[in-house]
Each structure stands twice: as structure tokens, then as C-alpha cells.
Design a protein around this motif. Structure first.
Motif, mmCIF file in Angstrom:
data_model
loop_
_atom_site.group_PDB
_atom_site.id
_atom_site.type_symbol
_atom_site.label_atom_id
_atom_site.label_comp_id
_atom_site.label_asym_id
_atom_site.label_seq_id
_atom_site.Cartn_x
_atom_site.Cartn_y
_atom_site.Cartn_z
ATOM 1 N N LEU A 1 0.852 -1.006 -0.107
ATOM 2 C CA LEU A 1 -0.597 -0.386 0.334
ATOM 3 C C LEU A 1 1.106 1.673 -0.112
ATOM 4 N N LEU A 2 0.846 2.096 -0.857
ATOM 5 C CA LEU A 2 1.596 3.574 -1.017
ATOM 6 C C LEU A 2 0.808 4.072 0.063
ATOM 7 N N VAL A 3 -0.435 4.747 -0.619
ATOM 8 C CA VAL A 3 -1.224 5.683 -0.532
ATOM 9 C C VAL A 3 -2.693 5.454 0.405
ATOM 10 N N GLU A 4 -3.368 5.923 1.173
ATOM 11 C CA GLU A 4 -4.814 5.533 1.430
ATOM 12 C C GLU A 4 -5.263 7.396 1.839
ATOM 13 N N GLU B 1 13.530 -1.076 -10.784
ATOM 14 C CA GLU B 1 14.549 0.142 -10.195
ATOM 15 C C GLU B 1 13.735 1.151 -9.641
ATOM 16 N N GLU B 2 13.339 1.488 -11.488
ATOM 17 C CA GLU B 2 12.563 2.490 -11.621
ATOM 18 C C GLU B 2 10.866 2.470 -11.663
ATOM 19 N N ARG C 1 9.435 5.317 -8.674
ATOM 20 C CA ARG C 1 8.225 5.829 -9.025
ATOM 21 C C ARG C 1 7.525 5.608 -7.410
ATOM 22 N N ASN C 2 7.071 3.852 -7.285
ATOM 23 C CA ASN C 2 6.545 3.593 -6.120
ATOM 24 C C ASN C 2 6.473 5.209 -4.398
ATOM 25 N N ASP C 3 7.749 5.096 -4.617
ATOM 26 C CA ASP C 3 8.532 6.095 -3.750
ATOM 27 C C ASP C 3 8.271 7.386 -4.053
ATOM 28 N N CYS D 1 4.534 7.458 -2.623
ATOM 29 C CA CYS D 1 4.347 8.294 -1.388
ATOM 30 C C CYS D 1 5.019 9.572 -0.891
ATOM 31 N N ALA D 2 5.946 9.709 -1.061
ATOM 32 C CA ALA D 2 6.651 10.856 -0.808
ATOM 33 C C ALA D 2 5.493 12.519 -1.368
ATOM 34 N N GLN D 3 4.999 12.195 -2.532
ATOM 35 C CA GLN D 3 4.210 13.038 -3.112
ATOM 36 C C GLN D 3 2.592 13.471 -2.053
ATOM 37 N N TRP D 4 2.382 12.922 -1.753
ATOM 38 C CA TRP D 4 0.593 12.483 -0.895
ATOM 39 C C TRP D 4 1.131 12.586 0.652
ATOM 40 N N ALA D 5 2.305 13.071 1.064
ATOM 41 C CA ALA D 5 3.378 12.106 1.937
ATOM 42 C C ALA D 5 2.478 14.243 3.264
ATOM 43 N N GLU D 6 2.807 14.811 2.437
ATOM 44 C CA GLU D 6 2.729 16.340 3.173
ATOM 45 C C GLU D 6 0.901 16.225 3.847
#
Length: 400
Positions: free
Chosen positions: A85-88, A370-371, A375-377, A380-385
Motif C-alpha cells: 500500500l503506497l497511500v490511502e 529499480e525505476e 516511482r513508487n517511493d 508516497c512522498a508526493q502525498w505525504a505532506e
């Protein structure tokens, strides 16, 4: 004086909405559509805040929508060895609470049928199987030529005839739509995720991305994007042999429910994704383009139909501003000035979204383990804030 006649070319997404908004303001719209009624084609739409705001200006229309409000957005990695799960996110529900309307998944054919029925109920003249093949503008009127050899004239003409617009060709010459390098394979499936809170899913894989969202209590519309050779944009279901091959191919083995979406889909279609290069002007004299005819986009921001609705709404706002009496006479120079004002407000905004959609497609579909992990990371970072999702939606909707 009689109401000002307006010819609208195209009865897809933009044309009927524009006609209904014009009718409310005292204009006499006439629609010409090249296809048959109930011709089908396409899968679904995600109606978003900006589009629903426009549709709500047509009394009773939103209440009749057959669709599913979306409450949640969930993103998964289905990359082998990196399944997670990346983001909810609850931003769809936040948008609805903040603005009163949010996101709604609708089946395209049902939505188009509702628009056509509403146009007819309002007494708007509508002609199917009448293709506009040419258009001209004079000092006194605009004229369209039909495939039947007939002509019709009006005070002005609006080209809403989509990616393969004949009105655009008549104004600016033949310009090929640009293949983005991506295709989509999609369908509508019963029974998968039916016990979930109505959700928009994004599944990130190797050289693929899948989006799926609820369009009813039991149905999810889905589309898998890949990078591959060009496939024409027809929006029609594949033949039975090709559908069988997809249902029993690698997609049906994908995890997290994606395979079930493919395997259980009643009909499957495949199409290339295209957009259009930016035009510096959308009009000539008394003829103007809106929607995909002006700024066709790939679907990765879900803004194609919603921007068409914005176009229709703002065009009508300008006409009311400059022509408070819908029956008044206006010169070609006046129409041209109003259309230029329209372009100044709309061209850069839509061009930004076309670029953004293409860039989003590029970043979603990457090859190599690897790419894909990078992308997955990044997702996650894009929606973390905290709060970033609602701010991103405000930017997209041009809202505060």
C-alpha cells in the motif's frame, strides 16, 4: 426580435451542456452530430468538482446522474517484490465536505443518454447523422455545410466535435493528433471491490498503471495504461477473440484485484491515447472551438470532460456579459473580440492541464524494477505532506 441562433457541432460531452446553458440565457441552439443516437463508445468519466459545478447550473441534471460519489483514493504497488500500500487518502470526501460536491464516477453511455434526453426535453433542435464537413464565417453570419449537401446559417458556430474535429480542420487546416506513446485497455466489471467504500484505486506495476473507480454500487470502471506501439482511438469494444485473449492473458494474473477486474469484465476495449498541440487561437470570425476540438488531452488528470464544461460555462458567461439581450445584433468584429477574451482566460489553463496529463502518464508507466521502485517511493512522498491532497485539488479546480 427572435432569439439568436447558434449552431453547435457535436453532441458528445461539451455540445449538449453548452446548448442547455445557452437555452437558459435566451439563445436558440441547434446541434448537429455526425453519429447515431446511442452510438455508444467509451467507458466512463470521473466528474470532478469543477465539472459538477457547471452541471449544477442546469436545473435537475445533477440529481438525475446515474453514478457513484467517490469517498476514498487508494494507491497500491503491484510491482513484483515491491507489493505494498503506497497511500490511502480521504481527499474525495474532504473535497465534498469542503465544497458540497466532490468526485463522481459515471458510465459514459448513461451520462451521454441523460444529456441527450435533457436537450430534447428543453426543446432544443438536435440532428443526428448530420456531419458538418465545412464551415465559413462572413461579416453577417456563419455557415456550415453538411455531408448531405445542405447548409445552415447562424449568428455564430461552436465546434464541439472532439479530437477529430472537422470545424478545427476548416479553421486551421489538417493537424494530426499526437500519439502519446501510451495505450489503454479497459472495461466495466461487476462484483470486484463491491464491498469497499466507493474508491478510486491506482495500481502501479511494471510498464503499466491501472486506474479503477466505482460507477455504481456494484460496478467498477478500469483502464490499464501501457507504453507500446500506436493503437487507434476508436473507443469500441474489441472483437471476441481479442477480448478472450486479454481475459486469459498476463493482466488476468495481476494481484490486488486487478486480475479479477480483467477476467470478469463483460466487454473490453483498447485505444491509443492522444492529445493536441497548443493552438494560439481557437476562433476565426464567428466560429470558435471548445472542449477536445480545441485542447484534446490524455486522461491522466481526469480533466478532459471537466475542462469542456468549464469552456462552455465561461463562453456563456462572456456572451451574457457582452450581450445581455440574447436577441441583439452583433458584428463579426464584436464576436471576434469576445472570443479573444475567452481565449485569454482559457488557452493557458487548458494547455497547462494537457501538459500535466501527459507528464502524469509518463511518470506512471515506467519499466524496470529499480525505476518502478523509485516511482513508487515518489508517489508516497508526493502525498505525504499533511493537507497536500486538498491543496492539489484546489490548484486543479482553480478554486480557493
Amino acid at each position: 426580435m427572435s432569439p439568436t441562433k447558434v449552431i453547435i457541432v457535436g453532441c458528445g460531452i461539451a455540445g449538449p451542456v453548452l446548448a442547455l446553458l445557452l437555452k437558459q440565457k435566451g439563445y436558440e441552439p441547434v446541434i448537429y452530430e455526425r453519429g447515431k443516437r446511442d452510438a455508444g463508445g467509451g467507458l466512463s468519466l470521473m466528474l470532478q468538482l469543477n465539472g459538477l459545478r457547471v452541471l449544477s447550473k442546469i436545473p435537475g441534471l445533477v440529481e438525475k446522474l446515474s453514478g457513484m460519489p467517490i469517498d476514498k483514493s487508494t494507491m497500491f504497488s503491484i510491482v513484483p517484490s515491491d507489493e505494498r500500500l503506497l497511500v490511502e487518502l480521504e481527499f474525495p470526501e474532504q473535497v465534498r465536505q469542503h465544497y458540497g460536491v466532490g468526485l463522481m464516477g459515471v458510465q459514459r453511455s448513461k451520462f451521454l443518454a441523460l444529456l441527450v434526453d435533457t436537450v430534447i426535453e428543453h426543446g432544443i433542435e438536435l440532428h443526428f447523422e448530420r456531419q458538418v464537413v465545412d464551415v465559413e464565417t462572413t461579416d453577417e453570419y456563419a455557415r456550415v455545410k453538411l455531408n448531405t449537401g445542405e447548409t445552415d446559417t447562424a449568428s455564430f458556430v461552436v465546434g464541439c466535435d472532439g479530437l477529430h474535429s472537422n470545424v478545427r480542420t476548416a479553421l486551421f487546416g489538417m493537424q494530426q493528433a499526437t500519439f502519446t506513446g501510451l495505450t489503454q485497455t479497459g472495461g466495466i466489471t461487476e462484483g470486484v471491490f463491491s464491498n469497499e467504500k466507493p474508491t478510486m484505486f491506482n495500481f502501479y506495476g511494471l510498464n503499466m498503471h491501472c486506474i479503477a473507480y466505482a460507477i455504481s454500487k456494484t460496478q467498477y470502471s478500469w483502464a490499464i495504461t501501457q507504453r507500446e506501439s500506436e493503437t487507434k482511438e476508436t473507443w469500441r469494444a474489441m472483437d471476441e477473440a481479442a477480448q478472450h485473449s486479454v481475459r486469459n492473458g498476463p493482466f488476468s494474473q495481476l494481484p490486488s484485484g486487478v486480475g479479477d477486474l480483467v477476467l470478469k469484465s463483460a466487454q473490453i476495449t483498447k485505444y491509443g491515447l492522444y492529445d493536441r498541440p497548443k493552438l494560439e487561437s481557437w476562433h476565426r470570425g464567428r466560429v470558435i472551438l471548445i472542449g477536445d476540438a480545441a485542447h484534446a488531452t490524455s486522461p491522466h488528470l481526469g480533466q478532459g470532460a471537466n475542462q469542456a464544461f468549464e469552456d462552455a460555462d465561461y463562453l456563456v458567461q462572456l456572451l451574457v456579459k457582452h450581450r445581455p439581450n440574447a436577441s441583439q445584433e452583433s458584428t463579426t468584429a464584436e464576436f471576434s473580440a469576445w472570443f479573444k477574451e475567452f481565449e485569454e482566460a482559457r488557452i493557458e489553463r487548458t494547455a497547462m492541464l494537457v501538459r500535466g496529463a501527459r507528464e502524469t502518464g509518463e511518470t506512471r508507466v515506467v519499466d524496470g524494477l529499480e525505476e518502478a521502485r523509485k516511482r513508487n517511493d515518489a508517489v508516497c512522498a508526493q502525498w505525504a505532506e499533511g493537507g497536500s491532497a486538498l491543496r492539489r485539488m484546489q490548484d486543479l479546480y482553480n478554486s480557493k
